[in-house]
Scaffold this motif. Structure first.
Motif, PDB file in Angstrom:
ATOM      1  N   ASP A  19     -16.211  12.404 -13.085  1.00 27.10           N
ATOM      2  CA  ASP A  19     -16.033  13.313 -14.213  1.00 27.10           C
ATOM      3  C   ASP A  19     -14.582  13.377 -14.695  1.00 27.10           C
ATOM      4  N   THR A  20     -13.755  12.417 -14.268  1.00 24.18           N
ATOM      5  CA  THR A  20     -12.369  12.419 -14.717  1.00 24.18           C
ATOM      6  C   THR A  20     -12.291  12.212 -16.226  1.00 24.18           C
ATOM      7  N   LYS A  21     -11.233  12.711 -16.826  1.00 21.26           N
ATOM      8  CA  LYS A  21     -11.053  12.562 -18.272  1.00 21.26           C
ATOM      9  C   LYS A  21     -10.517  11.181 -18.632  1.00 21.26           C
ATOM     10  N   PHE A  22     -10.051  10.421 -17.620  1.00 23.36           N
ATOM     11  CA  PHE A  22      -9.530   9.087 -17.888  1.00 23.36           C
ATOM     12  C   PHE A  22     -10.691   8.112 -18.003  1.00 23.36           C
ATOM     13  N   ARG A  23     -10.749   7.388 -19.103  1.00 27.05           N
ATOM     14  CA  ARG A  23     -11.843   6.456 -19.322  1.00 27.05           C
ATOM     15  C   ARG A  23     -11.533   5.066 -18.762  1.00 27.05           C
ATOM     16  N   PHE A  24     -10.273   4.704 -18.705  1.00 30.52           N
ATOM     17  CA  PHE A  24      -9.879   3.406 -18.165  1.00 30.52           C
ATOM     18  C   PHE A  24      -9.065   3.668 -16.897  1.00 30.52           C
ATOM     19  N   THR A  25      -9.681   3.470 -15.749  1.00 27.21           N
ATOM     20  CA  THR A  25      -9.095   3.954 -14.504  1.00 27.21           C
ATOM     21  C   THR A  25      -8.455   2.856 -13.662  1.00 27.21           C
ATOM     22  N   LYS A  26      -8.501   1.601 -14.079  1.00 26.99           N
ATOM     23  CA  LYS A  26      -7.998   0.509 -13.241  1.00 26.99           C
ATOM     24  C   LYS A  26      -6.512   0.693 -12.922  1.00 26.99           C
ATOM     25  N   LYS A  27      -5.697   0.863 -13.951  1.00 25.41           N
ATOM     26  CA  LYS A  27      -4.265   1.015 -13.713  1.00 25.41           C
ATOM     27  C   LYS A  27      -3.975   2.307 -12.954  1.00 25.41           C
ATOM     28  N   LEU A  28      -4.701   3.372 -13.287  1.00 26.72           N
ATOM     29  CA  LEU A  28      -4.532   4.636 -12.577  1.00 26.72           C
ATOM     30  C   LEU A  28      -4.840   4.464 -11.098  1.00 26.72           C
ATOM     31  N   ALA A  29      -5.922   3.742 -10.794  1.00 23.23           N
ATOM     32  CA  ALA A  29      -6.308   3.521  -9.405  1.00 23.23           C
ATOM     33  C   ALA A  29      -5.239   2.725  -8.656  1.00 23.23           C
ATOM     34  N   ILE A  30      -4.691   1.709  -9.294  1.00 22.07           N
ATOM     35  CA  ILE A  30      -3.636   0.922  -8.673  1.00 22.07           C
ATOM     36  C   ILE A  30      -2.427   1.795  -8.374  1.00 22.07           C
ATOM     37  N   ASN A  31      -2.031   2.612  -9.346  1.00 19.19           N
ATOM     38  CA  ASN A  31      -0.860   3.472  -9.159  1.00 19.19           C
ATOM     39  C   ASN A  31      -1.093   4.516  -8.056  1.00 19.19           C
ATOM     40  N   ILE A  32      -2.319   5.026  -7.965  1.00 23.20           N
ATOM     41  CA  ILE A  32      -2.650   5.961  -6.884  1.00 23.20           C
ATOM     42  C   ILE A  32      -2.495   5.273  -5.527  1.00 23.20           C
ATOM     43  N   GLY A  33      -2.977   4.047  -5.440  1.00 21.94           N
ATOM     44  CA  GLY A  33      -2.837   3.288  -4.207  1.00 21.94           C
ATOM     45  C   GLY A  33      -1.383   3.027  -3.848  1.00 21.94           C
ATOM     46  N   VAL A  34      -0.577   2.726  -4.859  1.00 21.20           N
ATOM     47  CA  VAL A  34       0.854   2.476  -4.628  1.00 21.20           C
ATOM     48  C   VAL A  34       1.534   3.727  -4.089  1.00 21.20           C
ATOM     49  N   LEU A  35       1.273   4.859  -4.710  1.00 24.12           N
ATOM     50  CA  LEU A  35       1.907   6.107  -4.274  1.00 24.12           C
ATOM     51  C   LEU A  35       1.431   6.536  -2.886  1.00 24.12           C
ATOM     52  N   ALA A  36       0.211   6.154  -2.525  1.00 24.93           N
ATOM     53  CA  ALA A  36      -0.321   6.528  -1.209  1.00 24.93           C
ATOM     54  C   ALA A  36       0.163   5.600  -0.098  1.00 24.93           C
ATOM     55  N   ALA A  37       0.719   4.451  -0.460  1.00 24.75           N
ATOM     56  CA  ALA A  37       1.119   3.449   0.535  1.00 24.75           C
ATOM     57  C   ALA A  37       2.253   3.951   1.416  1.00 24.75           C
ATOM     58  N   LYS A  38       2.155   3.709   2.716  1.00 23.90           N
ATOM     59  CA  LYS A  38       3.191   4.111   3.662  1.00 23.90           C
ATOM     60  C   LYS A  38       4.290   3.059   3.795  1.00 23.90           C
ATOM     61  N   HIS A  39       3.963   1.817   3.458  1.00 21.32           N
ATOM     62  CA  HIS A  39       4.901   0.724   3.692  1.00 21.32           C
ATOM     63  C   HIS A  39       5.514   0.227   2.387  1.00 21.32           C
ATOM     64  N   ASP A  40       6.626  -0.494   2.496  1.00 19.74           N
ATOM     65  CA  ASP A  40       7.335  -0.970   1.306  1.00 19.74           C
ATOM     66  C   ASP A  40       6.726  -2.236   0.729  1.00 19.74           C
ATOM     67  N   ILE A  41       6.046  -3.023   1.561  1.00 18.13           N
ATOM     68  CA  ILE A  41       5.393  -4.228   1.055  1.00 18.13           C
ATOM     69  C   ILE A  41       3.967  -3.881   0.645  1.00 18.13           C
ATOM     70  N   LEU A  42       3.665  -4.090  -0.631  1.00 16.32           N
ATOM     71  CA  LEU A  42       2.337  -3.808  -1.183  1.00 16.32           C
ATOM     72  C   LEU A  42       1.623  -5.128  -1.421  1.00 16.32           C
ATOM     73  N   LEU A  43       0.473  -5.298  -0.802  1.00 13.78           N
ATOM     74  CA  LEU A  43      -0.311  -6.523  -0.945  1.00 13.78           C
ATOM     75  C   LEU A  43      -1.609  -6.191  -1.677  1.00 13.78           C
ATOM     76  N   PHE A  44      -1.771  -6.751  -2.871  1.00 16.61           N
ATOM     77  CA  PHE A  44      -2.912  -6.415  -3.730  1.00 16.61           C
ATOM     78  C   PHE A  44      -4.016  -7.461  -3.610  1.00 16.61           C
ATOM     79  N   SER A  45      -5.259  -6.966  -3.625  1.00 21.64           N
ATOM     80  CA  SER A  45      -6.393  -7.871  -3.678  1.00 21.64           C
ATOM     81  C   SER A  45      -7.567  -7.156  -4.345  1.00 21.64           C
ATOM     82  N   GLU A  46      -8.713  -7.836  -4.381  1.00 23.06           N
ATOM     83  CA  GLU A  46      -9.925  -7.296  -5.001  1.00 23.06           C
ATOM     84  C   GLU A  46     -11.070  -7.371  -4.004  1.00 23.06           C
ATOM     85  N   ILE A  47     -12.020  -6.463  -4.136  1.00 29.65           N
ATOM     86  CA  ILE A  47     -13.104  -6.387  -3.166  1.00 29.65           C
ATOM     87  C   ILE A  47     -14.180  -7.443  -3.412  1.00 29.65           C
TER      88      ILE A  47
END
Length: 239
Positions: A117-145
């Motif tokens: 029910d979020t007001k954001f209709r395009f959540t991909k970039k938002l989701a990535i940024n949430i993951g970045v801010l939640a990361a404990k380490h300085d090296i961020l490794l991105f992938s897809e499920i």
């Protein structure tokens, strides 16, 4: 030779298209060979005494089956200091149940969610940024499920290329030839490569595969704040 001359004569106006296709193919082969030579000449990373922590960031939208099938491959990496962060993008399937089930066996899995029910209709970039801010380490490794690492040493290998002067590391993602429509996917990727090649030559394009790329968190945040209109992580491609 005579049959070849007859065939060439019958092409008529189409012969120009054949010539163009031939030139493009040679250009593609040249750039592939050139890139392979450049990569092969690179100095191999020296084994570091201390390995840095790595945060693997994956976003998922209504991909419960992919999570069940592929997520364990990310969690069973042969590396001592890493975490896997899964950001659920407004999923309405069994994603939360699957994540809860997997989390019981893998404490290094961390999950967060953007509710439907979020007001954001395009959540991909938002989701990535949430993951970045939640990361404990300085090296961020991105992938897809919708893909998975080809070995247990994926995290270790990507981390080994980082040093104090490295801000980003870009890997590649190959296709699983047992999947359907692989030929069509490769053809579209070839056309995309031609477009990328032209734009890179004009210094107007940066390309990376969202299935396999890494940044330092400090660099990611700095660049994202400067260039917030465009997502730093590119669209993914299925392996």
């Amino acid at each position: 030779m005579e049959s070849l001359r007859v065939f060439w004569g019958e092409l008529e106006a189409f012969r120009y298209g054949v010539i163009l296709l031939f030139v493009l193919t040679l250009t593609y082969i040249y750039h592939v060979i050139r890139r392979c030579v450049i990569v092969s000449r690179k100095v191999k990373p020296i084994d570091k005494q201390e390995h840095e922590g790595v945060s693997v960031i994956i976003t998922s939208h209504n991909n419960a089956e992919c999570l069940r099938r592929n997520l364990p491959s990310f969690l069973m990496q042969a590396y001592d200091n890493f975490e896997v962060i899964v950001v659920d993008e407004c999923s309405e399937d069994d994603t939360q149940d699957v994540l809860t089930e997997i989390q019981k066996d893998y404490p290094q899995l961390r999950c967060t969610r953007i509710f439907p029910d979020t007001k954001f209709r395009f959540t991909k970039k938002l989701a990535i940024n949430i993951g970045v801010l939640a990361a404990k380490h300085d090296i961020l490794l991105f992938s897809e499920i919708n893909c998975r690492p080809s070995s247990m040493y994926w995290v270790k290998t990507m981390e080994s290329y980082f040093d104090e002067n490295t801000a980003a590391v870009v890997g590649f993602a190959n296709y699983d030839f047992t999947e359907q429509n692989v030929r069509n996917s490769r053809m579209f990727r070839f056309l995309r490569f031609i477009k990328m090649m032209v734009m890179v030559k004009n210094k107007k394009y940066i390309f990376g595969d969202g299935c396999n790329m890494a940044y330092r968190k400090s660099y990611y945040i700095e660049v994202s704040s400067i260039n917030s209109i465009y997502p730093l992580v590119s669209d993914s491609r299925t392996l």
